[in-house]
Enzyme design. Structure first.
Site, PDB file in Angstrom:
ATOM      1  N   ASP A 107       0.851  -1.188   0.000  1.00  0.00           N
ATOM      2  CA  ASP A 107       0.000   0.000   0.000  1.00  0.00           C
ATOM      3  C   ASP A 107       0.889   1.241   0.000  1.00  0.00           C
ATOM      4  O   ASP A 107       1.706   1.417   0.911  1.00  0.00           O
ATOM      5  CB  ASP A 107      -0.888  -0.007   1.241  1.00  0.00           C
ATOM      6  CG  ASP A 107      -1.989   1.039   1.193  1.00  0.00           C
ATOM      7  OD1 ASP A 107      -1.766   2.115   0.589  1.00  0.00           O
ATOM      8  OD2 ASP A 107      -3.072   0.801   1.753  1.00  0.00           O
ATOM      9  N   LYS A 111      -0.728   9.978   0.363  1.00  0.00           N
ATOM     10  CA  LYS A 111      -0.778  11.291   1.005  1.00  0.00           C
ATOM     11  C   LYS A 111       0.375  11.434   1.996  1.00  0.00           C
ATOM     12  O   LYS A 111       0.648  10.522   2.768  1.00  0.00           O
ATOM     13  CB  LYS A 111      -2.113  11.484   1.718  1.00  0.00           C
ATOM     14  CG  LYS A 111      -3.311  11.527   0.764  1.00  0.00           C
ATOM     15  CD  LYS A 111      -4.612  11.746   1.528  1.00  0.00           C
ATOM     16  CE  LYS A 111      -5.796  11.789   0.561  1.00  0.00           C
ATOM     17  NZ  LYS A 111      -7.092  11.996   1.264  1.00  0.00           N
ATOM     18  N   THR A 186       1.427 -10.393 -11.586  1.00  0.00           N
ATOM     19  CA  THR A 186       0.128 -10.556 -10.944  1.00  0.00           C
ATOM     20  C   THR A 186      -0.933  -9.724 -11.655  1.00  0.00           C
ATOM     21  O   THR A 186      -0.629  -8.870 -12.488  1.00  0.00           O
ATOM     22  CB  THR A 186       0.198 -10.120  -9.468  1.00  0.00           C
ATOM     23  OG1 THR A 186       0.496  -8.715  -9.416  1.00  0.00           O
ATOM     24  CG2 THR A 186       1.276 -10.888  -8.720  1.00  0.00           C
TER      25      THR A 186
END
Length: 221
Positions: A107, A111, A186
């Site tokens: 991830d 921000k 993937t």
């Protein structure tokens, strides 16, 4: 999930976990994938390397269920699952017990105020270095340029400050721009490419920092 998952899941009850002992059959090495998503890369590696024990960490139940289905359909006996944050497992693994670690498309927390949540940081790099054996390999992939730069910067700081170091194995741009043959594309990666994002494939070898002598594990004293 009711019948197979309990047999392949990892208990964190022991104070220390020898990953090779998690497998019923003898394995030559143990690899670890952090955040395996739907498990396609992990299952692909396990199927092609039956002599390797492969551990996957994933906190989300949908991804775990997909991997459990692959284990069942392909008859994979060399896969174990930790269904929670990888850091809980890393803290208990026997030092120097993992030969290869995969962190694929973590991830990015794009921000700036959320950057501190990124998996790659000083604490986790220390845990990864502790778990990896000397000469072991760390593979990190990302399609976010800022995360790639973040990773390289944090690894440089780790190398300067720690008793271990991660040597970047790239000798030319092709080494991080082109996906190695033993690195499955993937569905997430295919989507990133379709949307115009370019993946980077980073490979590092865990080494002892020059001029240091690592302390032996308690069991060796």
């Amino acid at each position: 999930m009711e019948t197979l998952y309990p047999r392949v899941s990892i208990s964190l009850e022991p104070e220390a976990i020898d990953p090779a002992a998690l497998f019923s059959a003898r394995v030559d090495e143990v690899w670890l994938e952090i955040g395996f998503g739907g498990g396609e890369h992990l299952a692909w590696q396990a199927a092609r390397n039956p002599h390797i024990g492969v551990i996957g960490c994933e906190p989300f139940i949908n991804g775990i269920a997909k991997l459990v289905s692959e284990i069942d359909e392909q008859g994979l006996a060399n896969v174990r699952i930790h269904g929670d944050d990888a850091r809980f497992l890393l803290e208990k693994l026997t030092p120097g017990s993992i030969s290869r670690i995969f962190l694929l498309y973590p991830d990015p927390w794009p921000k700036k105020r959320h950057n501190k949540r990124r998996f790659v940081n000083a604490e986790t790099l220390a845990l990864l270095a502790r778990a990896l054996k000397e000469g072991g390999e760390l593979r990190i992939a990302s399609d976010i340029p800022d995360y790639v730069a973040w990773t390289l910067a944090h690894i440089r700081r780790h190398n300067l400050a720690g008793e271990s170091r991660f040597e970047w194995l790239a000798e030319s741009p092709a080494d991080w721009r082109e996906r190695p043959e033993d690195w499955l594309r993937t569905r997430y990666e295919a989507k990133a490419v379709r949307e115009g994002r370019t993946p980077a494939y980073l490979r590092f070898r865990r080494e002892r920092a020059a001029g240091t002598c690592e302390k032996p594990h308690k069991s060796a004293i």
